[in-house]
Design a protein around this motif. Sequence first.
Motif, PDB file in Angstrom:
ATOM      1  N   HIS A 146       0.819  -1.224   0.000  1.00 31.86           N
ATOM      2  CA  HIS A 146       0.000   0.000   0.000  1.00 31.86           C
ATOM      3  C   HIS A 146       0.848   1.268   0.000  1.00 31.86           C
ATOM      4  O   HIS A 146       0.624   2.158  -0.807  1.00 31.86           O
ATOM      5  N   CYS A 147       1.824   1.342   0.914  1.00 35.43           N
ATOM      6  CA  CYS A 147       2.588   2.599   1.055  1.00 35.43           C
ATOM      7  C   CYS A 147       4.044   2.481   0.595  1.00 35.43           C
ATOM      8  O   CYS A 147       4.722   3.487   0.442  1.00 35.43           O
ATOM      9  N   GLY A 148       4.561   1.255   0.395  1.00 32.33           N
ATOM     10  CA  GLY A 148       5.931   1.082  -0.072  1.00 32.33           C
ATOM     11  C   GLY A 148       6.976   1.053   1.031  1.00 32.33           C
ATOM     12  O   GLY A 148       8.170   0.993   0.742  1.00 32.33           O
ATOM     13  N   GLN A 149       6.588   1.074   2.292  1.00 29.96           N
ATOM     14  CA  GLN A 149       7.523   1.013   3.419  1.00 29.96           C
ATOM     15  C   GLN A 149       8.301  -0.302   3.381  1.00 29.96           C
ATOM     16  O   GLN A 149       7.729  -1.358   3.152  1.00 29.96           O
ATOM     17  N   ASN A 150       9.633  -0.228   3.576  1.00 26.44           N
ATOM     18  CA  ASN A 150      10.450  -1.431   3.678  1.00 26.44           C
ATOM     19  C   ASN A 150      10.134  -2.074   5.024  1.00 26.44           C
ATOM     20  O   ASN A 150      10.470  -1.541   6.079  1.00 26.44           O
ATOM     21  N   LEU A 151       9.482  -3.227   5.005  1.00 28.82           N
ATOM     22  CA  LEU A 151       9.026  -3.872   6.234  1.00 28.82           C
ATOM     23  C   LEU A 151      10.166  -4.493   7.036  1.00 28.82           C
ATOM     24  O   LEU A 151       9.967  -4.873   8.194  1.00 28.82           O
ATOM     25  N   ASN A 152      11.370  -4.566   6.475  1.00 33.52           N
ATOM     26  CA  ASN A 152      12.538  -5.018   7.233  1.00 33.52           C
ATOM     27  C   ASN A 152      12.997  -3.931   8.195  1.00 33.52           C
ATOM     28  O   ASN A 152      13.637  -4.213   9.204  1.00 33.52           O
ATOM     29  N   GLU A 153      12.697  -2.677   7.875  1.00 39.71           N
ATOM     30  CA  GLU A 153      13.117  -1.540   8.694  1.00 39.71           C
ATOM     31  C   GLU A 153      12.093  -1.175   9.763  1.00 39.71           C
ATOM     32  O   GLU A 153      12.408  -0.458  10.699  1.00 39.71           O
ATOM     33  N   GLY A 154      10.885  -1.630   9.615  1.00 40.91           N
ATOM     34  CA  GLY A 154       9.846  -1.330  10.592  1.00 40.91           C
ATOM     35  C   GLY A 154       8.469  -1.476   9.982  1.00 40.91           C
ATOM     36  O   GLY A 154       8.308  -1.476   8.757  1.00 40.91           O
ATOM     37  N   GLN A 155       7.481  -1.597  10.841  1.00 38.48           N
ATOM     38  CA  GLN A 155       6.097  -1.770  10.396  1.00 38.48           C
ATOM     39  C   GLN A 155       5.526  -0.428   9.959  1.00 38.48           C
ATOM     40  O   GLN A 155       5.841   0.605  10.524  1.00 38.48           O
ATOM     41  N   CYS A 156       4.683  -0.442   8.943  1.00 34.46           N
ATOM     42  CA  CYS A 156       4.038   0.793   8.483  1.00 34.46           C
ATOM     43  C   CYS A 156       2.716   0.982   9.221  1.00 34.46           C
ATOM     44  O   CYS A 156       2.317   0.139  10.022  1.00 34.46           O
ATOM     45  N   GLN A 157       2.010   2.060   8.935  1.00 30.65           N
ATOM     46  CA  GLN A 157       0.754   2.370   9.619  1.00 30.65           C
ATOM     47  C   GLN A 157      -0.473   1.980   8.795  1.00 30.65           C
ATOM     48  O   GLN A 157      -1.585   2.373   9.131  1.00 30.65           O
ATOM     49  N   CYS A 158      -0.281   1.214   7.735  1.00 36.18           N
ATOM     50  CA  CYS A 158      -1.391   0.822   6.873  1.00 36.18           C
ATOM     51  C   CYS A 158      -2.309  -0.171   7.587  1.00 36.18           C
ATOM     52  O   CYS A 158      -1.862  -0.966   8.412  1.00 36.18           O
ATOM     53  N   ASP A 159      -3.596  -0.119   7.228  1.00 31.24           N
ATOM     54  CA  ASP A 159      -4.571  -1.071   7.744  1.00 31.24           C
ATOM     55  C   ASP A 159      -4.386  -2.370   6.968  1.00 31.24           C
ATOM     56  O   ASP A 159      -4.655  -2.425   5.773  1.00 31.24           O
ATOM     57  N   THR A 160      -3.892  -3.404   7.633  1.00 30.91           N
ATOM     58  CA  THR A 160      -3.581  -4.660   6.950  1.00 30.91           C
ATOM     59  C   THR A 160      -4.628  -5.748   7.224  1.00 30.91           C
ATOM     60  O   THR A 160      -4.401  -6.904   6.890  1.00 30.91           O
ATOM     61  N   ARG A 161      -5.748  -5.354   7.790  1.00 33.48           N
ATOM     62  CA  ARG A 161      -6.807  -6.349   8.036  1.00 33.48           C
ATOM     63  C   ARG A 161      -7.363  -6.824   6.694  1.00 33.48           C
ATOM     64  O   ARG A 161      -7.640  -6.009   5.811  1.00 33.48           O
ATOM     65  N   PRO A 162      -7.569  -8.133   6.563  1.00 30.36           N
ATOM     66  CA  PRO A 162      -8.120  -8.629   5.303  1.00 30.36           C
ATOM     67  C   PRO A 162      -9.574  -8.185   5.134  1.00 30.36           C
ATOM     68  O   PRO A 162     -10.341  -8.175   6.098  1.00 30.36           O
ATOM     69  N   VAL A 163      -9.925  -7.783   3.928  1.00 31.58           N
ATOM     70  CA  VAL A 163     -11.284  -7.342   3.635  1.00 31.58           C
ATOM     71  C   VAL A 163     -11.884  -8.314   2.629  1.00 31.58           C
ATOM     72  O   VAL A 163     -11.269  -8.630   1.614  1.00 31.58           O
ATOM     73  N   ASP A 164     -13.090  -8.781   2.943  1.00 33.16           N
ATOM     74  CA  ASP A 164     -13.798  -9.644   2.012  1.00 33.16           C
ATOM     75  C   ASP A 164     -14.126  -8.809   0.773  1.00 33.16           C
ATOM     76  O   ASP A 164     -14.764  -7.759   0.882  1.00 33.16           O
ATOM     77  N   PRO A 165     -13.692  -9.231  -0.412  1.00 33.00           N
ATOM     78  CA  PRO A 165     -13.906  -8.414  -1.605  1.00 33.00           C
ATOM     79  C   PRO A 165     -15.384  -8.131  -1.888  1.00 33.00           C
ATOM     80  O   PRO A 165     -15.723  -7.116  -2.487  1.00 33.00           O
TER      81      PRO A 165
END
Length: 181
Positions: A146-165
């Motif tokens: 979603h935001c392009g944050q390198n997840l090896n460096e730290g967690q981003c603030q994006c909502d990562t909850r799965p959404v039923d399409p």
Amino acid sequence: MNVVKIGVSDLKARPGDELEFKAQEKWSYLATATGNIPIVSPVRVGGTVTNTGKILLVKGQVATTLELTCDRCLEKYRYPIVAALEEEYAGAAAAQTVAGEEGEPVEVRPLEGDFIDLKPAVEEALILALPMKWLCREICRGLCPHCGQNLNEGQCQCDTRPVDPRLAVLGELLRKREGEN
């Protein structure tokens, strides 16, 4: 002697004899079909050339360090690589003789006068030793989609909850409604 050429004039006259070689050379990149890969340490090659009577058989090893880009997080990293080197060389007439005896074409590299040009064989060995997927580490977490944050460096603030399409449209309506109020 450099990595690229080995003089074999004496060896060609002595079937059954062997010549040891060891060298290193600075290359700036490894050319591949998809682009150039930077080489960050000297290319080291060592092994033996054996005169079998019909061909010159080269067996050895090539080693260096490449700079690759991780397929998951896009960070550059150093990749030490060691590859086996095994090639057969012969003059044009000898190459036809080897192929004729076995009844099928045998891949033998050309011998240019009294020198073996190892550069194509070394390049091929390095390319074949590359991993299929380039990863800076086995547990690389990659980038947030979603935001392009390198997840090896730290967690981003994006909502990562799965959404039923099937309910995604309803969620979009609720967000619009909250924005109006």
